[in-house]
Design a protein around this motif. Structure first.
Motif, PDB file in Angstrom:
ATOM      1  N   VAL A  56       0.831  -1.203   0.000  1.00 47.64           N
ATOM      2  CA  VAL A  56       0.000   0.000   0.000  1.00 47.64           C
ATOM      3  C   VAL A  56       0.867   1.255   0.000  1.00 47.64           C
ATOM      4  O   VAL A  56       0.534   2.258  -0.640  1.00 47.64           O
ATOM      5  N   GLU A  57       1.989   1.209   0.699  1.00 47.12           N
ATOM      6  CA  GLU A  57       2.904   2.360   0.681  1.00 47.12           C
ATOM      7  C   GLU A  57       3.332   2.688  -0.742  1.00 47.12           C
ATOM      8  O   GLU A  57       3.382   3.865  -1.142  1.00 47.12           O
ATOM      9  N   ALA A  58       3.622   1.659  -1.541  1.00 49.92           N
ATOM     10  CA  ALA A  58       4.029   1.885  -2.930  1.00 49.92           C
ATOM     11  C   ALA A  58       2.886   2.501  -3.733  1.00 49.92           C
ATOM     12  O   ALA A  58       3.098   3.413  -4.557  1.00 49.92           O
ATOM     13  N   ILE A  59       1.675   2.034  -3.503  1.00 51.04           N
ATOM     14  CA  ILE A  59       0.511   2.589  -4.200  1.00 51.04           C
ATOM     15  C   ILE A  59       0.325   4.057  -3.852  1.00 51.04           C
ATOM     16  O   ILE A  59       0.124   4.903  -4.729  1.00 51.04           O
ATOM     17  N   VAL A  60       0.409   4.379  -2.569  1.00 53.00           N
ATOM     18  CA  VAL A  60       0.188   5.758  -2.126  1.00 53.00           C
ATOM     19  C   VAL A  60       1.342   6.660  -2.560  1.00 53.00           C
ATOM     20  O   VAL A  60       1.119   7.757  -3.080  1.00 53.00           O
ATOM     21  N   ALA A  89      12.311  -5.380  13.060  1.00 48.74           N
ATOM     22  CA  ALA A  89      12.737  -4.110  12.478  1.00 48.74           C
ATOM     23  C   ALA A  89      12.042  -3.853  11.146  1.00 48.74           C
ATOM     24  O   ALA A  89      11.653  -2.717  10.836  1.00 48.74           O
ATOM     25  N   TRP A  90      11.859  -4.927  10.366  1.00 56.14           N
ATOM     26  CA  TRP A  90      11.179  -4.806   9.065  1.00 56.14           C
ATOM     27  C   TRP A  90       9.720  -4.406   9.246  1.00 56.14           C
ATOM     28  O   TRP A  90       9.198  -3.561   8.519  1.00 56.14           O
ATOM     29  N   LEU A  91       9.055  -4.988  10.233  1.00 56.72           N
ATOM     30  CA  LEU A  91       7.665  -4.625  10.508  1.00 56.72           C
ATOM     31  C   LEU A  91       7.553  -3.156  10.910  1.00 56.72           C
ATOM     32  O   LEU A  91       6.698  -2.426  10.399  1.00 56.72           O
ATOM     33  N   ALA A  92       8.402  -2.717  11.816  1.00 53.87           N
ATOM     34  CA  ALA A  92       8.358  -1.329  12.279  1.00 53.87           C
ATOM     35  C   ALA A  92       8.622  -0.363  11.128  1.00 53.87           C
ATOM     36  O   ALA A  92       7.943   0.663  10.985  1.00 53.87           O
ATOM     37  N   ASP A  93       9.594  -0.695  10.288  1.00 57.09           N
ATOM     38  CA  ASP A  93       9.958   0.184   9.179  1.00 57.09           C
ATOM     39  C   ASP A  93       8.822   0.281   8.166  1.00 57.09           C
ATOM     40  O   ASP A  93       8.515   1.373   7.661  1.00 57.09           O
ATOM     41  N   GLY A  94       8.180  -0.837   7.857  1.00 58.81           N
ATOM     42  CA  GLY A  94       7.098  -0.816   6.878  1.00 58.81           C
ATOM     43  C   GLY A  94       5.919   0.015   7.332  1.00 58.81           C
ATOM     44  O   GLY A  94       5.333   0.777   6.551  1.00 58.81           O
ATOM     45  N   ALA A  95       5.550  -0.112   8.609  1.00 59.73           N
ATOM     46  CA  ALA A  95       4.445   0.683   9.136  1.00 59.73           C
ATOM     47  C   ALA A  95       4.784   2.164   9.117  1.00 59.73           C
ATOM     48  O   ALA A  95       3.950   3.007   8.766  1.00 59.73           O
ATOM     49  N   ALA A  96       6.022   2.493   9.491  1.00 60.91           N
ATOM     50  CA  ALA A  96       6.442   3.901   9.491  1.00 60.91           C
ATOM     51  C   ALA A  96       6.444   4.471   8.075  1.00 60.91           C
ATOM     52  O   ALA A  96       6.036   5.618   7.855  1.00 60.91           O
ATOM     53  N   ARG A  97       6.891   3.673   7.124  1.00 62.55           N
ATOM     54  CA  ARG A  97       6.901   4.142   5.729  1.00 62.55           C
ATOM     55  C   ARG A  97       5.477   4.395   5.225  1.00 62.55           C
ATOM     56  O   ARG A  97       5.221   5.391   4.547  1.00 62.55           O
ATOM     57  N   LEU A  98       4.570   3.471   5.531  1.00 59.95           N
ATOM     58  CA  LEU A  98       3.188   3.645   5.091  1.00 59.95           C
ATOM     59  C   LEU A  98       2.558   4.876   5.719  1.00 59.95           C
ATOM     60  O   LEU A  98       1.932   5.691   5.027  1.00 59.95           O
ATOM     61  N   ALA A  99       2.733   5.033   7.021  1.00 62.73           N
ATOM     62  CA  ALA A  99       2.174   6.206   7.688  1.00 62.73           C
ATOM     63  C   ALA A  99       2.763   7.496   7.108  1.00 62.73           C
ATOM     64  O   ALA A  99       2.054   8.491   6.907  1.00 62.73           O
ATOM     65  N   GLY A 100       4.074   7.463   6.805  1.00 64.43           N
ATOM     66  CA  GLY A 100       4.707   8.638   6.217  1.00 64.43           C
ATOM     67  C   GLY A 100       4.188   8.942   4.832  1.00 64.43           C
ATOM     68  O   GLY A 100       3.962  10.116   4.470  1.00 64.43           O
ATOM     69  N   ALA A 101       3.972   7.916   4.011  1.00 62.89           N
ATOM     70  CA  ALA A 101       3.445   8.125   2.658  1.00 62.89           C
ATOM     71  C   ALA A 101       2.038   8.691   2.707  1.00 62.89           C
ATOM     72  O   ALA A 101       1.684   9.598   1.929  1.00 62.89           O
ATOM     73  N   LEU A 102       1.214   8.182   3.623  1.00 66.06           N
ATOM     74  CA  LEU A 102      -0.147   8.708   3.767  1.00 66.06           C
ATOM     75  C   LEU A 102      -0.123  10.159   4.235  1.00 66.06           C
ATOM     76  O   LEU A 102      -0.890  11.002   3.748  1.00 66.06           O
ATOM     77  N   ARG A 103       0.772  10.458   5.162  1.00 73.28           N
ATOM     78  CA  ARG A 103       0.885  11.826   5.675  1.00 73.28           C
ATOM     79  C   ARG A 103       1.326  12.772   4.557  1.00 73.28           C
ATOM     80  O   ARG A 103       0.791  13.882   4.418  1.00 73.28           O
ATOM     81  N   GLU A 104       2.294  12.352   3.756  1.00 70.63           N
ATOM     82  CA  GLU A 104       2.777  13.198   2.672  1.00 70.63           C
ATOM     83  C   GLU A 104       1.717  13.400   1.595  1.00 70.63           C
ATOM     84  O   GLU A 104       1.548  14.507   1.069  1.00 70.63           O
ATOM     85  N   ALA A 105       0.983  12.359   1.267  1.00 71.10           N
ATOM     86  CA  ALA A 105      -0.042  12.473   0.227  1.00 71.10           C
ATOM     87  C   ALA A 105      -1.219  13.314   0.692  1.00 71.10           C
ATOM     88  O   ALA A 105      -1.800  14.080  -0.081  1.00 71.10           O
ATOM     89  N   GLY A 106      -1.587  13.159   1.963  1.00 71.70           N
ATOM     90  CA  GLY A 106      -2.718  13.889   2.506  1.00 71.70           C
ATOM     91  C   GLY A 106      -4.049  13.249   2.135  1.00 71.70           C
ATOM     92  O   GLY A 106      -4.130  12.423   1.229  1.00 71.70           O
ATOM     93  N   PRO A 107      -5.108  13.649   2.832  1.00 69.87           N
ATOM     94  CA  PRO A 107      -6.428  13.073   2.551  1.00 69.87           C
ATOM     95  C   PRO A 107      -6.951  13.508   1.187  1.00 69.87           C
ATOM     96  O   PRO A 107      -6.647  14.586   0.695  1.00 69.87           O
ATOM     97  N   GLY A 108      -7.743  12.642   0.586  1.00 69.34           N
ATOM     98  CA  GLY A 108      -8.394  12.978  -0.678  1.00 69.34           C
ATOM     99  C   GLY A 108      -7.558  12.792  -1.915  1.00 69.34           C
ATOM    100  O   GLY A 108      -8.059  13.013  -3.026  1.00 69.34           O
ATOM    101  N   ALA A 109      -6.308  12.371  -1.775  1.00 70.53           N
ATOM    102  CA  ALA A 109      -5.471  12.171  -2.959  1.00 70.53           C
ATOM    103  C   ALA A 109      -5.948  10.939  -3.724  1.00 70.53           C
ATOM    104  O   ALA A 109      -6.230   9.897  -3.133  1.00 70.53           O
TER     105      ALA A 109
END
Length: 263
Positions: A56-60, A89-109
């Motif tokens: 999902v991070e890649a999609i966003v 460590a991989w689990l933590a990194d993936g969640a952080a990346r996804l949350a960061g991608a969503l934050r950068e894209a913002g709602p409604g994108a």
């Protein structure tokens, strides 16, 4: 309170629920079977969650307009070998990346999704709830308690009912059987205060089913703590568990559960 939790809250929950999942499996036997997902071990469950986060991070991040094959997503399968620290460590990194991608894209994108809403808002909510439910799986496998905040649990039920409705409207043969007038189901959480409206009524009609939050008599009712009602609806807790009470036509509840399996 029947509103959604909010875009930023969902992003926060992705990392918070992942942290709780990581804590649940810390020190556990990663080769142990997952009772609620019998095709997986605990380690495979963790890799499924982390892989979904990265997909999902890649999609966003790319604002994809169509599905991205998982084999095109870097590190989607997780670390090689069975080192628990590397997996954590991989689990933590993936969640952080996804949350960061969503934050950068913002709602409604606008982005590709498989569902009724093709925006980042869908993925923020979906992945928060996906992580909640698989945290429940991890807790069951590891033998540790599972609890979830009432507003998150109630919204997870809402989303499940929306997904069933979408499946029925999209031609899913099992979901399409959820019809026929005169039958109703009531899901009733017994442990929430006035801040969270945690009762649902599902009504079968000739053209399909509908649902709403509310309290009414029904053909069958499921009563119990909200977390346990959620687990029953997601088939993580048997409906005949002594942690919930089923009143009325239990066969109708079984009919519903057999046709509404998600996650």
């Amino acid at each position: 309170m029947t509103t959604l939790l909010g875009y930023d809250r969902y992003g926060h929950e992705i990392t918070a629920q992942t942290d709780l999942l990581r804590a649940a499996i810390a020190g556990a036997d990663l080769s142990a079977p997952v009772p609620s997902c019998p095709e997986w071990t605990l380690g495979q469950l963790a890799r499924h969650v982390g892989g979904a986060h990265r997909w999902v991070e890649a999609i966003v991040r790319t604002r994809a307009e169509q599905d991205i094959p998982e084999d095109e997503v870097p590190e989607v399968e997780g670390p090689a070998g069975d080192d628990p620290a590397a997996l954590d460590a991989w689990l933590a990194d993936g969640a952080a990346r996804l949350a960061g991608a969503l934050r950068e894209a913002g709602p409604g994108a606008g982005v590709w999704t498989w569902a009724w809403e093709r925006t980042t808002d869908f993925w923020a909510r979906r992945m928060a709830h996906e992580t909640v439910i698989h945290r429940a799986d991890a807790a069951l496998a590891a033998g540790v308690p599972f609890e979830v905040a009432p507003d998150i649990a109630a919204d997870t039920v809402d989303e499940l009912l929306q997904m069933v409705g979408f499946a029925a409207a999209s031609g899913d043969p099992e979901a399409a059987e959820l019809r026929g007038s005169g039958r109703t189901l009531h899901f009733h959480a017994t442990d929430t205060d006035g801040g969270v409206d945690a009762e649902w009524l599902v009504e079968f009609g000739e053209e399909g089913f509908g649902w709403r939050r509310g309290h009414e008599k029904a053909t069958v009712a499921v009563r119990g703590p909200l977390t346990d009602v959620l687990l029953v609806l997601y088939r993580r807790l048997p409906a005949d568990s002594d942690r919930v009470e089923v009143l009325g036509d239990a066969k109708l509840l079984d009919f519903w559960l057999e046709r509404t399996s998600f996650g």
